[in-house]
Design an enzyme around this catalytic site. Structure first.
Site: not given
Ligand SMILES: Cc1ncc(COP(=O)(O)O)c(C=O)c1O
Length: 324
Positions: A73-75, A77
């Site tokens: 869920a890394s924004n 990335a």
């Protein structure tokens, strides 16, 4: 004078982002929102700031690709893959967890990034990024390794710049910055570290409260202090003294928060802002508590997180719109 001015930037966002009083939320006008959900670049939110410096650095070093990673869920990335595409750099994203889905990873793929499993826990994904960058280098590529969240001294320049920006905005609103409390959600620590470096460069001793959502605050405190010093060294400015910020420990609370839509609902129904459960809601809760206790101006940094905020809309029945 802004201490980041000598560092190259690759323009992505629209700055300054607005700072406004949250009048529909708190009528006394002393709660302010710093709208980094409106940076205007991709789904990046606050992460447009570090990415401007990181992309410029990668280009200046003659790199031909970036390697980054994080949780599914890394924004950061997703936004990094988008920024790399625009900068003409290839991108590889190492995912600690299931790489199959999530909006940021969909975005990364749509931007031609190669999305691969990191095959390790999120806490050690930075080591995997370094290893992968060395491997690529031995194959003749020129990779630029970016740890999760963009947490390097160069990435932190983004929020050093933001400290100057919000100070100017407070001055314009005739609010004494030294009386303000700044509330920032903290994940990788890049934003808080840069903010402290910028604050020290201005000699401004305002109250800065970080809301740590992924690592225990003791661990995060040392990490932020080190990163902040490295950022100050890069700018050639004085470093923040230790103890100049406080951390509220909310690590591991996001599951609990998924059942509690109170803050999210309030923000949605008053200011029209969608909060995510990982960063937005914990920071909101802390800001409201501080505001209720001392009544001094509180600036809540609204950092974005729109993909998770939309997912959160489906989580709790208590979120159904309604006027009491
Ligand atoms: C929406 C949002 N808010 C806050 C943060 C925390 O910022 P930092 O990683 O710089 O601590 C992140 C990190 O990715 C984020 O995506």
């Amino acid at each position: 004078m802004n201490a980041t001015r000598h560092h190259p930037r690759f323009s992505l966002g629209l700055f300054p982002t607005p700072l406004h009083r949250a009048m529909r939320l708190r009528e006394d006008a002393s709660l302010l929102l710093k709208r980094d959900d409106l940076t205007g670049f991709s789904l990046a939110g606050n992460k447009a700031r570090p990415l401007e410096f990181l992309m410029a650095d990668a280009l200046a070093r003659g790199c031909d690709m970036v390697v980054t990673g994080g949780a599914p869920a890394s924004n950061f990335a997703g936004a990094c893959a988008h920024a790399a595409f625009i900068a003409g750099l290839d991108c590889e994203v190492l995912v600690a967890g299931d790489p199959a889905s999530s909006t940021p990873l969909q975005l990364a793929r749509a931007c031609d990034a190669s999305v691969r499993p990191a095959e390790c826990d999120r806490s050690v994904v930075d080591d995997a990024i370094e290893r992968r960058a060395s491997e690529l280098e031995s194959q003749g590529r020129r990779p630029y390794a970016i740890p999760r969240g963009g947490a390097t001294a160069v990435g932190a320049l983004g929020f050093a710049d933001a400290a100057f920006e919000v100070r100017r905005q407070l001055d314009d609103l005739a609010i004494d910055p030294s009386r303000a409390t700044i509330v920032l959600p903290v994940g990788s620590g890049a934003s808080l570290a840069g903010f402290m470096a910028g604050s020290a460069a201005m000699g401004l001793d305002w109250r800065v409260v970080g809301v740590s959502v992924s690592r225990p605050s003791v661990q995060m405190e040392a990490h932020v202090a080190t990163l902040s010093m490295a950022c100050s060294a890069l700018m050639g400015t004085i470093s923040a003294a230790s103890g100049t910020f406080t951390l509220v420990d909310c690590a591991g609370e996001s599951d609990v928060l998924e059942g509690d839509g109170g803050g999210a609902r309030l923000m949605r129904e008053t200011e029209g802002i969608l909060l995510d459960s990982h960063y937005g809601i914990p920071a909101f809760d802390v800001a409201m508590e501080l505001h209720a206790t001392d009544r001094e101006p509180v600036v809540l940094w609204q950092t974005g997180g729109l993909p998770a905020a939309i997912e959160f809309l489906g989580v709790s029945d208590s979120l159904v719109m309604g006027r009491q």
